[in-house]
Design a protein around this motif. Structure first.
Motif, mmCIF file in Angstrom:
data_model
loop_
_atom_site.group_PDB
_atom_site.id
_atom_site.type_symbol
_atom_site.label_atom_id
_atom_site.label_comp_id
_atom_site.label_asym_id
_atom_site.label_seq_id
_atom_site.Cartn_x
_atom_site.Cartn_y
_atom_site.Cartn_z
ATOM 1 N N SER A 163 0.222 69.123 81.508
ATOM 2 C CA SER A 163 0.192 70.058 82.631
ATOM 3 C C SER A 163 -0.762 69.571 83.718
ATOM 4 O O SER A 163 -0.446 69.635 84.913
ATOM 5 C CB SER A 163 -0.218 71.450 82.139
ATOM 6 N N ARG A 202 0.849 66.665 85.593
ATOM 7 C CA ARG A 202 1.912 67.118 86.502
ATOM 8 C C ARG A 202 1.337 67.698 87.781
ATOM 9 O O ARG A 202 1.775 67.357 88.891
ATOM 10 C CB ARG A 202 2.778 68.161 85.793
ATOM 11 N N ARG A 203 0.370 68.581 87.636
ATOM 12 C CA ARG A 203 -0.205 69.236 88.813
ATOM 13 C C ARG A 203 -0.984 68.249 89.685
ATOM 14 O O ARG A 203 -0.907 68.317 90.917
ATOM 15 C CB ARG A 203 -1.099 70.397 88.380
ATOM 16 N N ILE A 216 1.647 66.002 91.500
ATOM 17 C CA ILE A 216 2.315 66.722 92.588
ATOM 18 C C ILE A 216 1.339 66.998 93.721
ATOM 19 O O ILE A 216 1.674 66.868 94.902
ATOM 20 C CB ILE A 216 2.929 68.035 92.058
ATOM 21 N N GLY A 217 0.099 67.383 93.380
ATOM 22 C CA GLY A 217 -0.897 67.678 94.411
ATOM 23 C C GLY A 217 -1.229 66.453 95.256
ATOM 24 O O GLY A 217 -1.307 66.538 96.487
ATOM 25 N N SER A 233 5.175 74.111 96.253
ATOM 26 C CA SER A 233 4.919 75.341 95.494
ATOM 27 C C SER A 233 6.015 75.567 94.458
ATOM 28 O O SER A 233 5.735 75.917 93.303
ATOM 29 C CB SER A 233 4.833 76.538 96.441
ATOM 30 N N LEU A 289 5.528 73.005 91.673
ATOM 31 C CA LEU A 289 4.424 73.355 90.779
ATOM 32 C C LEU A 289 4.836 74.436 89.795
ATOM 33 O O LEU A 289 4.443 74.411 88.619
ATOM 34 C CB LEU A 289 3.222 73.819 91.597
#
Length: 244
Positions: free
Chosen positions: A48, A51-52, A55-56, A172, A175
């Motif tokens: 997790s 992934r965040r 993406i961020g 968004s 996410l």
């Protein structure tokens, strides 16, 4: 500030925003599949976070690219010709990204078909290094998709604020969907192979686009949607047999 208020009062700006959001969300499916497959190779407690973070960092890079649109557009200027096709820096980036995606998907398919005997080839003694390598691969592919989507977006609107809002809304959505999609793919081995097949298809399409052969994205996503529907029916059938 007056510029922003003018955009808010312009119906055409809202229409362009909705069109851009739709396009970015659809193109984001490619990224999500790639991110899900990569991060599922990490230890469960780090997936997790990876992934965040991926993406961020990708959205930061994409917004930064929006502020150098003139440079991005300049990448479409022809550099040389190959068999009568003019090749630009954008084309070289697309070809490189497509080759990377084809290589990565093929490597993953081989890994799932013939697992190595001496542990997972993605395992590392230093978990941080593995996460860093995963984030790096996510950023490399996102750079390719970012340049392609920005060039497309310029044809839809000339307003950078609209592009930034579209990117933020899309991220968004990504996410929110990243963990459920990654967990779903991790639970279903057949879905992993289907997703890798999608990535192969997308990689080939990027290479073709780089050489001037335009494959309508609608055809690609229609094929992906049809395959996903068939796989969903297979999942329901397997679940019903287990229940029975």
């Amino acid at each position: 500030m007056d510029y922003i208020f003018t955009l808010l009062a312009d119906p055409a700006a809202w229409a362009a925003l909705l069109a851009l959001i739709t396009m970015e969300v659809v193109l984001g499916i490619d990224n999500l599949l790639f991110i899900s497959i990569l991060t599922n190779k990490l230890p469960p407690e780090r997936r997790s976070f990876a992934r965040r973070l991926g993406i961020g960092m990708a959205v930061g890079m994409r917004i930064a690219l929006l502020f150098v649109i003139a440079w991005i557009i300049g990448l479409t200027a022809p550099l040389f010709s190959v068999f009568g096709n003019e090749i630009s820096w954008r084309d070289i980036i697309l070809i490189g990204g497509g080759l990377f995606l084809v290589w990565k998907a093929t490597k993953e398919i081989h890994h799932h078909m013939e697992p190595p005997e001496e542990g997972d080839m993605f395992e590392s003694r230093a978990a941080e290094l593995t996460v860093a390598a995963t984030i790096g691969q996510i950023l490399v592919l996102d750079l390719v998709f970012s340049i392609d989507s920005i060039v497309t977006a310029v044809g839809m609107t000339e307003h950078v604020p609209i592009m930034i809002v579209a990117v933020l809304v899309t991220v968004s959505v990504m996410l929110l969907a990243a963990d459920p999609l990654g967990n779903f793919i991790g639970r279903h081995p057949t879905v992993i192979m289907l997703a890798l097949g999608f990535l192969l298809l997308i990689g080939v399409a990027l290479i073709a686009d780089g050489f001037g052969v335009k494959i309508p994205k609608g055809y690609i996503y229609a094929a992906m949607a049809f395959s996903a529907l068939i796989e969903a029916l297979n999942l329901f059938a397997r679940r019903n047999r287990k229940t029975a």
